[in-house]
Design a protein around this motif. Structure first.
Motif, PDB file in Angstrom:
ATOM      1  N   LYS A   4       0.678  -1.164  -0.061  1.00  0.00           N
ATOM      2  CA  LYS A   4       0.192   0.041  -0.128  1.00  0.00           C
ATOM      3  C   LYS A   4       0.831   1.375  -0.058  1.00  0.00           C
ATOM      4  O   LYS A   4       0.677   2.317  -0.729  1.00  0.00           O
ATOM      5  N   SER A   5       2.028   1.298   0.936  1.00  0.00           N
ATOM      6  CA  SER A   5       2.817   2.368   0.805  1.00  0.00           C
ATOM      7  C   SER A   5       3.581   2.799  -0.376  1.00  0.00           C
ATOM      8  O   SER A   5       3.728   4.013  -0.654  1.00  0.00           O
ATOM      9  N   SER A  10       4.093   5.746  -5.373  1.00  0.00           N
ATOM     10  CA  SER A  10       4.401   5.621  -6.850  1.00  0.00           C
ATOM     11  C   SER A  10       3.526   6.769  -7.293  1.00  0.00           C
ATOM     12  O   SER A  10       4.092   7.302  -8.500  1.00  0.00           O
ATOM     13  N   ILE A  11       2.516   7.134  -6.873  1.00  0.00           N
ATOM     14  CA  ILE A  11       1.689   8.022  -7.400  1.00  0.00           C
ATOM     15  C   ILE A  11       2.435   9.346  -7.248  1.00  0.00           C
ATOM     16  O   ILE A  11       2.273  10.142  -8.294  1.00  0.00           O
ATOM     17  N   PHE A  48      12.970   5.772   1.301  1.00  0.00           N
ATOM     18  CA  PHE A  48      13.854   4.501   1.540  1.00  0.00           C
ATOM     19  C   PHE A  48      14.002   4.780   3.112  1.00  0.00           C
ATOM     20  O   PHE A  48      14.315   3.755   3.838  1.00  0.00           O
ATOM     21  N   TRP A  49      14.348   5.942   3.614  1.00  0.00           N
ATOM     22  CA  TRP A  49      14.767   6.266   5.203  1.00  0.00           C
ATOM     23  C   TRP A  49      13.627   5.496   5.903  1.00  0.00           C
ATOM     24  O   TRP A  49      13.855   4.970   6.900  1.00  0.00           O
ATOM     25  N   LYS A  50      12.431   5.921   5.553  1.00  0.00           N
ATOM     26  CA  LYS A  50      10.980   5.281   6.217  1.00  0.00           C
ATOM     27  C   LYS A  50      10.915   3.916   6.069  1.00  0.00           C
ATOM     28  O   LYS A  50      10.148   3.405   7.022  1.00  0.00           O
ATOM     29  N   HIS A  51      11.325   3.009   5.350  1.00  0.00           N
ATOM     30  CA  HIS A  51      11.154   1.580   5.054  1.00  0.00           C
ATOM     31  C   HIS A  51      12.162   0.623   5.026  1.00  0.00           C
ATOM     32  O   HIS A  51      12.282  -0.600   4.633  1.00  0.00           O
ATOM     33  N   SER A  52      13.442   1.352   5.407  1.00  0.00           N
ATOM     34  CA  SER A  52      14.629   0.551   5.273  1.00  0.00           C
ATOM     35  C   SER A  52      15.226  -0.136   6.359  1.00  0.00           C
ATOM     36  O   SER A  52      16.271  -0.636   6.731  1.00  0.00           O
ATOM     37  N   SER A  53      14.238  -0.058   7.684  1.00  0.00           N
ATOM     38  CA  SER A  53      14.870  -0.411   8.962  1.00  0.00           C
ATOM     39  C   SER A  53      15.559  -1.798   8.913  1.00  0.00           C
ATOM     40  O   SER A  53      16.188  -2.154   9.638  1.00  0.00           O
TER      41      SER A  53
END
Length: 222
Positions: A4-5, A10-11, A48-53
């Motif tokens: 979903k994120s 992408s939009i 990338f920062w928000k989803h790369s943990s």
């Protein structure tokens, strides 16, 4: 395949990409391109920062550096009309970005995979491109050869991830690497061979989705 994120981002990314293409193509709003173009990579770095943990720290650092040097390359290439040195600087920035992507892909490579047939295909592609460019390169001959070797290496190392990472990660990253190679090829042909119709659109379209796919693909590897 997309979360979903990823769909939501992408939009946003496509909107920013469209704004970049419009502001660089329409003279009356060209000043806005100084905002629109950097916004593309800045948004991707934030995503990338928000989803790369979940990623390895060293790998995450190399991906950050690839994106940051790409952003630097984007900024420098906006000023090529001011001085040829900005083109050289942009070339070096993207060369560095590609090297960091190569290091990331090598870290995830399938050590049993034989790259020779694919390397042969990449070499053939590189030789054909060089044949078209060689007469117009002048002092840029060696830098362009070096850059071509690195971008072909990036595509090859992306190919080598097959079987070592989840299928979705491999496919998305590999498509991204090929799009990056195509984008750089169009840019080189447009600059050193002959002006191409709709070159700004084709360069940025392939470049934007190349970066997006590479980041999405790398985030899918856990």
């Amino acid at each position: 395949m997309l979360t979903k994120s990823e769909k939501s981002f992408s939009i946003l990314f496509i909107i920013l990409l469209a704004l970049e293409i419009l502001t660089s193509s329409i003279e009356s709003i060209s000043g806005l391109n100084y905002i629109a173009k950097p916004a593309l990579l800045i948004s991707l770095i934030i995503f990338f920062w928000k989803h790369s943990s979940h990623l390895d720290k060293k790998m995450k650092l190399m991906i950050y550096l690839a994106l940051i040097f790409s952003l630097l390359g984007d900024i420098l290439l906006m000023f090529v009309n001011e001085s040829a040195n900005f083109f050289i600087g942009g070339l070096l920035a993207f060369l560095t970005a590609h090297i960091f992507y190569v290091l990331v892909f090598l870290k995830q490579r399938n050590k049993t995979k034989k790259p020779i047939p694919f390397m042969g295909l990449m070499l053939l592609y590189g030789l054909l491109l060089f044949y078209l460019l060689k007469d117009s390169l002048g002092d840029m001959l060696l830098p362009v050869i070096l850059y071509m070797l690195v971008i072909l290496s990036m595509a090859t190392t992306a190919f080598l991830r097959q079987g070592a990472v989840v299928k979705s990660s491999y496919l998305i990253v590999f498509v991204g690497a090929i799009l990056f190679m195509i984008s750089d090829s169009i840019l080189a042909l447009n600059k050193f061979y002959q002006p191409l119709p709709y070159s700004n659109f084709s360069i940025m379209f392939t470049y934007g989705f190349a970066q997006l796919f590479i980041v999405f693909g790398l985030l899918k590897q856990r």
